[in-house]
Design an enzyme around this catalytic site. Structure first.
Site, PDB file in Angstrom:
ATOM      1  N   HIS A 282       0.849  -1.199   0.000  1.00 11.29           N
ATOM      2  CA  HIS A 282       0.000   0.000   0.000  1.00 11.29           C
ATOM      3  C   HIS A 282       0.882   1.245   0.000  1.00 11.29           C
ATOM      4  O   HIS A 282       1.842   1.358   0.757  1.00 11.29           O
ATOM      5  CB  HIS A 282      -1.010   0.014   1.143  1.00 11.29           C
ATOM      6  CG  HIS A 282      -0.453   0.087   2.527  1.00 11.29           C
ATOM      7  ND1 HIS A 282      -0.119   1.274   3.129  1.00 11.29           N
ATOM      8  CD2 HIS A 282      -0.198  -0.868   3.446  1.00 11.29           C
ATOM      9  CE1 HIS A 282       0.320   1.037   4.356  1.00 11.29           C
ATOM     10  NE2 HIS A 282       0.297  -0.265   4.573  1.00 11.29           N
ATOM     11  N   GLU A 328      -4.883   2.175   2.683  1.00 11.34           N
ATOM     12  CA  GLU A 328      -4.924   1.014   3.582  1.00 11.34           C
ATOM     13  C   GLU A 328      -5.058   1.462   5.029  1.00 11.34           C
ATOM     14  O   GLU A 328      -5.765   0.845   5.815  1.00 11.34           O
ATOM     15  CB  GLU A 328      -3.656   0.171   3.412  1.00 11.34           C
ATOM     16  CG  GLU A 328      -3.700  -1.168   4.134  1.00 11.34           C
ATOM     17  CD  GLU A 328      -3.229  -1.118   5.580  1.00 11.34           C
ATOM     18  OE1 GLU A 328      -3.403  -2.101   6.292  1.00 11.34           O
ATOM     19  OE2 GLU A 328      -2.690  -0.072   6.015  1.00 11.34           O
TER      20      GLU A 328
HETATM   21 ZN   LIG Z   1       0.934  -1.171   6.291  1.00 14.00          ZN
END
Ligand SMILES: [Zn+2]
Length: 473
Positions: A282, A328
């Site tokens: 991410h 995320e």
């Molecule tokens: Zn992470």
């Protein structure tokens, strides 16, 4: 964030060391086949990945240039633009940003001060998603508890207090419940603000942030982390019968959702382009440090893995797709957007890998998938013998956040298993900077991702979906 659990990975069982029986029914490839067929490309990928520090240099360029990359910020979007351009220059195919609307939380100025029994500045960091205090702050006596259960037992003492959860990190998935649920639990019993001990395994008086999640049925109260040292000191005051009083000032705001993107690039498969192996990390981070370890390193490792497969002229049967998810840390909207945008294609996703446990020295892989998928993965992992990363552990659910929606759709999911002892020293803190990673370790993560992605994408038969999953067409 990550799903790593410390000190041990609960729910995982070590895959039996014995190789699967030759000629197993429905086995996509027999034991000897993978070792023989893929030794040469695997060695080439490992050599190329470990020959220099290109991944580390690229990560340094990313995190020094753009800094931390919280969802909704211009720095995250500028980093995305830079990566899209660089991926095109690398010669990757179908390079694009897939649109995602993401939450936008702004920390603002914040502080915590001890008022009694002495005046002192406390090392604090507001929790992601927190509301602000009034301008003058909130000043109140502190009630220290050691768990959510202890707060429930001492509910009568909490009214009008700032509740501090002094809970040491044991298992991340367990301990972070205090961060996500603690503020609303405190509000429910009448607290005016909530502090937690930073979720960290070591501290030099560094506060560590992370997302909190308000229960919509109770009032939202301001929430922040204190350094481990300051939380312990307030606990000692209480144990000695001295009442600690704290002033908390926060100006955090939640603004309207903002546009962001998942970064996607491919090497299109030569025979089965519709079948896909996904690997990524991410790209967003918290708004502190540089997000180098969490998860710049995983993102760059996956990107570099695909770049090396391309550079060596390897075009596997299936498509290899690098995905750098957005959001995320404080929403998971990138993971959901990827799942939704590719819903019709998920039955043809044969494996989804994420590196989000810190790109430290790789030991092998953690797989959530069927027994027959595990048998194949174990053979592929055997190709990592030159860098001693042959381990395969199994998880009963997706080992990383962004691939969880894919795992729920039946896709085999995997995390590279890295040496984890330092991860929670720096996680979500100002200490998450480039120097915490090592060029050689990062290069070996690139190798581990490249070999697994290439071989699984090239195997004659697709890695099987989970038993509970929708059938592959
Ligand atoms: Zn992470």
């Amino acid at each position: 964030m990550s799903f790593r659990r410390v000190p041990s990975i609960i729910g995982l069982v070590l895959l039996a060391a014995a190789p699967p029986t030759l000629g197993q029914a429905a086995g996509p490839a027999r034991s000897g086949d993978i070792a023989t067929a893929y030794r040469a490309p695997a060695d080439s990928l490992i050599r190329a990945a470990t020959a220099d520090s290109s991944a580390y240099r690229r990560l340094g360029r990313l995190v020094d240039t753009f800094g931390p990359r919280l969802s909704g910020t211009a720095s995250l979007e500028a980093a995305i633009d830079w990566i899209l351009d660089a991926m095109k220059a690398d010669g990757l195919e179908n390079v694009r940003g897939e649109p995602v609307m993401v939450p936008r939380w702004v920390r603002g100025a914040e502080s915590a001060e001890l008022v009694k029994p002495r005046a002192a500045k406390l090392a604090m960091m507001g929790l992601g998603g927190s509301v602000a205090t009034p301008k003058a702050g909130i000043t109140a006596p502190v009630l220290v508890v050691g768990s959510l259960d202890e707060l429930a037992r001492r509910a009568a003492e909490a009214k009008g207090r700032i509740v501090l959860f002094d809970v040491p990190l044991t298992d991340y998935v367990v301990t972070r419940r205090v961060r996500t649920e603690g503020p609303s639990a405190a509000a429910r019993v009448g607290a005016v603000a909530c502090l937690i001990r930073s979720v960290a395994s070591a501290s030099i008086r560094s506060p560590h942030t992370g997302q909190t999640v308000y229960d919509s049925t109770v009032a939202k109260i301001p929430a922040a982390a204190l350094s481990v040292e300051d939380a312990m000191m307030l606990h000692r005051f209480q144990d000695r019968g001295e009442r600690a009083v704290v002033t908390l000032k926060m100006s955090a705001r939640t603004l309207p959702d903002a546009p962001s993107r998942n970064v996607v690039a491919e090497i299109v498969g030569r025979e089965k382009p519709d079948e896909v192996v996904v690997l990524g990390g991410h790209l967003d981070s918290w708004d502190v440090g540089q997000g180098a370890m969490d998860d710049g390193g995983g993102s760059v490792a996956a990107w570099e893995a695909v770049r090396l497969i391309h550079r060596l002229g390897l075009r596997p049967r299936r498509t290899v797709r690098v995905v750098l998810w957005t959001n995320e840390e404080n929403g998971g909207k990138g993971a959901l957007a990827y799942r939704d945008a590719h819903a019709a294609d998920l039955p043809r996703h044969v494996l989804a890998m994420e590196s989000d446990n810190g790109a430290f020295n790789p030991k092998g892989y953690v797989l959530a998938g069927s027994d027959s998928a595990a048998a194949v993965v174990q053979q592929v992992a055997g190709l990592m013998q030159p860098i001693n990363a042959t381990g395969v552990q199994r998880a009963d659910e997706s080992p990383a956040a962004d691939i969880t929606p894919l795992g729920e759709a039946g896709v085999a999911t995997m995390e590279i298993d890295t040496e984890g002892s330092r991860y929670f020293w720096y996680h979500h803190s100002d200490g998450d900077t480039l120097d915490k990673l090592d060029p050689g370790e990062l290069a070996r993560c690139v190798a581990a991702l490249a070999v697994m992605a290439y071989v699984v994408a090239d195997l004659p038969d697709a890695l099987p979906h989970s038993a509970a999953a929708p059938e592959s067409p």
